[in-house]
Design an enzyme around this catalytic site. Sequence first.
Site, PDB file in Angstrom:
ATOM      1  N   SER A  15      -3.711  -5.925   3.130  1.00  0.00           N
ATOM      2  CA  SER A  15      -2.835  -5.192   4.046  1.00  0.00           C
ATOM      3  C   SER A  15      -3.618  -4.497   5.144  1.00  0.00           C
ATOM      4  O   SER A  15      -4.745  -4.063   4.944  1.00  0.00           O
ATOM      5  CB  SER A  15      -2.024  -4.140   3.282  1.00  0.00           C
ATOM      6  N   LYS A  59       1.117  -6.153  -3.842  1.00  0.00           N
ATOM      7  CA  LYS A  59       1.223  -6.265  -2.368  1.00  0.00           C
ATOM      8  C   LYS A  59       2.699  -6.423  -1.954  1.00  0.00           C
ATOM      9  O   LYS A  59       3.126  -5.869  -0.942  1.00  0.00           O
ATOM     10  CB  LYS A  59       0.381  -7.450  -1.864  1.00  0.00           C
ATOM     11  N   HIS A  87       4.206  -3.089  -2.084  1.00  0.00           N
ATOM     12  CA  HIS A  87       3.701  -2.365  -0.904  1.00  0.00           C
ATOM     13  C   HIS A  87       4.596  -2.685   0.300  1.00  0.00           C
ATOM     14  O   HIS A  87       5.019  -1.805   1.047  1.00  0.00           O
ATOM     15  CB  HIS A  87       2.243  -2.782  -0.633  1.00  0.00           C
ATOM     16  N   ASN A  88       4.882  -3.967   0.482  1.00  0.00           N
ATOM     17  CA  ASN A  88       5.700  -4.367   1.632  1.00  0.00           C
ATOM     18  C   ASN A  88       7.133  -3.854   1.522  1.00  0.00           C
ATOM     19  O   ASN A  88       7.740  -3.509   2.526  1.00  0.00           O
ATOM     20  CB  ASN A  88       5.691  -5.888   1.796  1.00  0.00           C
ATOM     21  N   GLU A 122       7.027  -0.475   2.646  1.00  0.00           N
ATOM     22  CA  GLU A 122       6.851  -0.576   4.116  1.00  0.00           C
ATOM     23  C   GLU A 122       8.223  -0.764   4.802  1.00  0.00           C
ATOM     24  O   GLU A 122       8.541  -0.074   5.772  1.00  0.00           O
ATOM     25  CB  GLU A 122       5.922  -1.755   4.387  1.00  0.00           C
TER      26      GLU A 122
HETATM   27  C1  6PG Z   1       0.547  -5.696   5.821  1.00  0.00           C
HETATM   28  C2  6PG Z   1       1.865  -6.210   6.310  1.00  0.00           C
HETATM   29  C3  6PG Z   1       1.784  -7.678   6.534  1.00  0.00           C
HETATM   30  C4  6PG Z   1       2.884  -8.208   7.421  1.00  0.00           C
HETATM   31  C5  6PG Z   1       4.247  -8.051   6.867  1.00  0.00           C
HETATM   32  C6  6PG Z   1       5.319  -8.231   7.920  1.00  0.00           C
HETATM   33  O1  6PG Z   1       0.540  -5.104   4.759  1.00  0.00           O
HETATM   34  O2  6PG Z   1      -0.457  -5.884   6.529  1.00  0.00           O
HETATM   35  O3  6PG Z   1       2.856  -5.939   5.381  1.00  0.00           O
HETATM   36  O4  6PG Z   1       1.713  -8.288   5.285  1.00  0.00           O
HETATM   37  O5  6PG Z   1       2.821  -7.573   8.645  1.00  0.00           O
HETATM   38  O6  6PG Z   1       4.401  -9.004   5.890  1.00  0.00           O
HETATM   39  O7  6PG Z   1       6.445  -8.489   7.237  1.00  0.00           O
HETATM   40  P1  6PG Z   1       7.796  -8.875   7.884  1.00  0.00           P
HETATM   41  O8  6PG Z   1       7.529  -9.950   8.899  1.00  0.00           O
HETATM   42  O9  6PG Z   1       8.607  -9.338   6.762  1.00  0.00           O
HETATM   43  O10 6PG Z   1       8.294  -7.622   8.537  1.00  0.00           O
END
Ligand code: 6PG
Length: 486
Positions: free
Chosen positions: A132, A186, A189-190, A193
């Site tokens: 990430s 991960k 984590h997303n 996010e």
């Molecule tokens: C990270 C981000 C990376 C990516 C996302 C975007 O941790 O660096 O999460 O993995 O930017 O997957 O996700 P979306 O396109 O689904 O918003």
Amino acid sequence: MSNTAGKYDFGMIGLGTMGRNLLLNMGDHGVAGAGYDKDASKGQLLEEEDKNGNLKGFSDVNEFVGSLKSPRAIMMLVPAGKIVDSVIEDLLPLLDKGDILIDGGNSHFTDTDRRVAYLETKGFHFFGMGVSGGEEGARRGPSMMPGGDKEAYNVMKPILEAIAAKVDGVPCVTYIGPGASGHFVKMVHNGIEYGLMQLISETYEVMKKGLQMDDEAIGKIFTQWNEGRLQSFLMEITSDIFQYKEQGSDQLLLDNIKDEARAKGTGKWTSQVAMDLESPIPTIDAAVEMRDLSKYKALRVQLSQIYSVNDAPLSVDRDSFLVELEQAFYFTMIMSYAQGMHLLSKASSEYKYGLHLAEIAKIWRGGCIIRSGFLNEIFTAYEKDNNLQHLLLDEGVQKLTVENVPGIRSVLSKAITAGIAMPAYAASLGYFDNLRNKQMPSNLIQAQRDYFGAHTYELIGKEGVFHTKWGEKSISIKGSGVKEKQ
Ligand code: 6PG
């Protein structure tokens, strides 16, 4: 490390933004790295950007594999899904038993499980690793979540620790656990996010529509909040977004961006898995749903004409409302992380990952997209007790939650009255109010299920399951309407 005898220490497959920057980061730390991409221009770009002369780009897979020291260590950073399988299939005939393969992409954890089993039977070491931090993180220091083959991780550990982000000198990488645990963590984590991004967007909405603040004033609030206890990477970039104008324009770029959010799927996966594991994450679910709802632009425009919106501002004192909004955001942020951590603890027991939640919070404090000041509180909570059933049980978090409840109640009630949608805020408060509810109305759901489907119910203070013929009122009135299900 060096490329003695023309051999490279490490290989990267996929020289897109993430792969190239991660390899450049390795090059900065003295790793002699080979990068492979079918598109030769990507390899050239790698060499141009490599200021240390440690890296080489290849567009021929045979030459690439042949350039690596044995046992080889190769990371794939390619789009998740079938492409990962086809890269593996192309690569296997060129590798030797004992070589290490790493999937650094956002693969679904069930795909990683399948690949772990498959590659083990073939005699290769394999681990899945969440990475990430986006482009800047990959280049200057990401947070990494490796899980799977520990022996292989230990071989890679010095390189990964060198390139990781550091917080107080501690690298933001740790061995997560067996199987697909790295990719699972991960994914969560997303999910967090997604939740935080949606909450920030709703905060923007209420400032814009409810307080009728202009972009500059909104931007100042995000900047100010980022300097306080709401400090986070996402708050920081939001503050930057509210300052960005393209050359020659006096308008924010933001105001010209379509209000239809895209997604690559990791948030949806988090919601799907949470449902499977029966571990509710309503703030994250709302975030996934609102991205989907945003795509119905034409329908939204049509309905906005039918169900006209009251455009009058909230009748509130702006400064006092902003104080409450800061508290409300803090509250919802706690709920987003709490839901994600709870899901991790549920998955840990379900999938036998043996997760160390303090370690996970620790490596999320730097490099990754959800890094924030609050992660220190989470780290402290799980460091005190790794078996903490829920983050809200921690005394420190408890205090922070309680003091911010009035803020969210006040903000939401005003927004709802004015017709301003704040679904992730509302989901966060609903989550909290039901978690602290010792008597939910679910007894009625049980009664209804039994009424129409004879699905039975359980009684307070009595063993067993029961069924009632609910339509036969006389029986119920006599109080003898329960009988053991046969
Ligand atoms: C990270 C981000 C990376 C990516 C996302 C975007 O941790 O660096 O999460 O993995 O930017 O997957 O996700 P979306 O396109 O689904 O918003």
